[in-house]
Design a protein around this motif. Structure first.
Motif, PDB file in Angstrom:
ATOM      1  N   CYS A 260      36.960   2.393  55.086  1.00  0.00           N
ATOM      2  CA  CYS A 260      36.559   2.331  53.673  1.00  0.00           C
ATOM      3  C   CYS A 260      37.733   2.657  52.767  1.00  0.00           C
ATOM      4  O   CYS A 260      37.927   2.013  51.738  1.00  0.00           O
ATOM      5  CB  CYS A 260      35.407   3.286  53.398  1.00  0.00           C
ATOM      6  N   ARG A 261      38.505   3.646  53.146  1.00  0.00           N
ATOM      7  CA  ARG A 261      39.683   4.014  52.344  1.00  0.00           C
ATOM      8  C   ARG A 261      40.692   2.855  52.310  1.00  0.00           C
ATOM      9  O   ARG A 261      41.276   2.563  51.270  1.00  0.00           O
ATOM     10  CB  ARG A 261      40.332   5.256  52.901  1.00  0.00           C
ATOM     11  N   MET A 262      40.896   2.197  53.440  1.00  0.00           N
ATOM     12  CA  MET A 262      41.810   1.058  53.473  1.00  0.00           C
ATOM     13  C   MET A 262      41.307  -0.081  52.597  1.00  0.00           C
ATOM     14  O   MET A 262      42.083  -0.744  51.923  1.00  0.00           O
ATOM     15  CB  MET A 262      42.004   0.562  54.905  1.00  0.00           C
ATOM     16  N   ASN A 263      39.990  -0.314  52.611  1.00  0.00           N
ATOM     17  CA  ASN A 263      39.428  -1.373  51.771  1.00  0.00           C
ATOM     18  C   ASN A 263      39.569  -1.050  50.295  1.00  0.00           C
ATOM     19  O   ASN A 263      39.802  -1.942  49.486  1.00  0.00           O
ATOM     20  CB  ASN A 263      37.963  -1.623  52.120  1.00  0.00           C
ATOM     21  N   LEU A 264      39.427   0.215  49.929  1.00  0.00           N
ATOM     22  CA  LEU A 264      39.578   0.606  48.526  1.00  0.00           C
ATOM     23  C   LEU A 264      41.016   0.435  48.050  1.00  0.00           C
ATOM     24  O   LEU A 264      41.262   0.110  46.892  1.00  0.00           O
ATOM     25  CB  LEU A 264      39.129   2.050  48.318  1.00  0.00           C
ATOM     26  N   ASP A 265      41.965   0.671  48.928  1.00  0.00           N
ATOM     27  CA  ASP A 265      43.385   0.520  48.580  1.00  0.00           C
ATOM     28  C   ASP A 265      43.852  -0.932  48.669  1.00  0.00           C
ATOM     29  O   ASP A 265      44.999  -1.225  48.349  1.00  0.00           O
ATOM     30  CB  ASP A 265      44.258   1.369  49.510  1.00  0.00           C
TER      31      ASP A 265
ATOM     32  N   HIS B 101      34.146   8.538  61.769  1.00  0.00           N
ATOM     33  CA  HIS B 101      35.527   8.790  61.334  1.00  0.00           C
ATOM     34  C   HIS B 101      36.271   7.485  61.067  1.00  0.00           C
ATOM     35  O   HIS B 101      36.936   7.331  60.035  1.00  0.00           O
ATOM     36  CB  HIS B 101      36.271   9.623  62.377  1.00  0.00           C
TER      37      HIS B 101
ATOM     38  N   ARG C 291      44.711  -2.484  51.183  1.00  0.00           N
ATOM     39  CA  ARG C 291      45.750  -2.652  52.204  1.00  0.00           C
ATOM     40  C   ARG C 291      45.278  -3.568  53.320  1.00  0.00           C
ATOM     41  O   ARG C 291      46.065  -4.286  53.910  1.00  0.00           O
ATOM     42  CB  ARG C 291      46.150  -1.303  52.795  1.00  0.00           C
TER      43      ARG C 291
ATOM     44  N   SER D 233      35.023   4.548  60.369  1.00  0.00           N
ATOM     45  CA  SER D 233      34.477   3.815  59.227  1.00  0.00           C
ATOM     46  C   SER D 233      34.931   4.433  57.905  1.00  0.00           C
ATOM     47  O   SER D 233      35.179   3.713  56.936  1.00  0.00           O
ATOM     48  CB  SER D 233      32.958   3.734  59.296  1.00  0.00           C
ATOM     49  N   SER D 234      35.085   5.757  57.853  1.00  0.00           N
ATOM     50  CA  SER D 234      35.594   6.371  56.620  1.00  0.00           C
ATOM     51  C   SER D 234      37.049   5.972  56.382  1.00  0.00           C
ATOM     52  O   SER D 234      37.457   5.730  55.248  1.00  0.00           O
ATOM     53  CB  SER D 234      35.443   7.885  56.659  1.00  0.00           C
ATOM     54  N   CYS D 235      37.835   5.886  57.451  1.00  0.00           N
ATOM     55  CA  CYS D 235      39.225   5.411  57.316  1.00  0.00           C
ATOM     56  C   CYS D 235      39.248   3.955  56.867  1.00  0.00           C
ATOM     57  O   CYS D 235      40.083   3.565  56.040  1.00  0.00           O
ATOM     58  CB  CYS D 235      39.964   5.554  58.634  1.00  0.00           C
TER      59      CYS D 235
END
Length: 79
Positions: free
Chosen positions: A57-62, A51, A64, A53-55
């Motif tokens: 990854c989303r932060m890295n894509l944005d 969980h 932020r 690591s998925s959060c």
């Protein structure tokens, strides 16, 4: 038992989550965020690590994460 890539056990059996940080100019040299999952159960630690690591990854894509300081990122992961 094989552990997930983001898990590391302490010498006391508590599992920790480790997440690599993107490079930033104002960061104090830390390359990872490491925090306790507060469990000795490998199955529960694996669920939590997936969980988190998925959060991450989303932060890295944005992008932020590259704008945050280490203490801000650690507080965000804790919540």
């Amino acid at each position: 038992m094989k552990l997930d890539a983001y898990l590391s056990p302490s010498r006391h059996g508590i599992f920790y989550f480790r997440w690599p940080l993107p490079p930033a100019r104002d960061r104090s040299g830390r390359a990872t965020v490491r925090l306790s999952l507060r469990t000795r159960c490998p199955k529960r630690a694996s669920q939590l690590a997936r969980h988190l690591s998925s959060c991450g990854c989303r932060m890295n894509l944005d992008n932020r994460a590259s704008l945050m300081r280490h203490d801000e990122m650690r507080a965000l992961v804790r919540t």
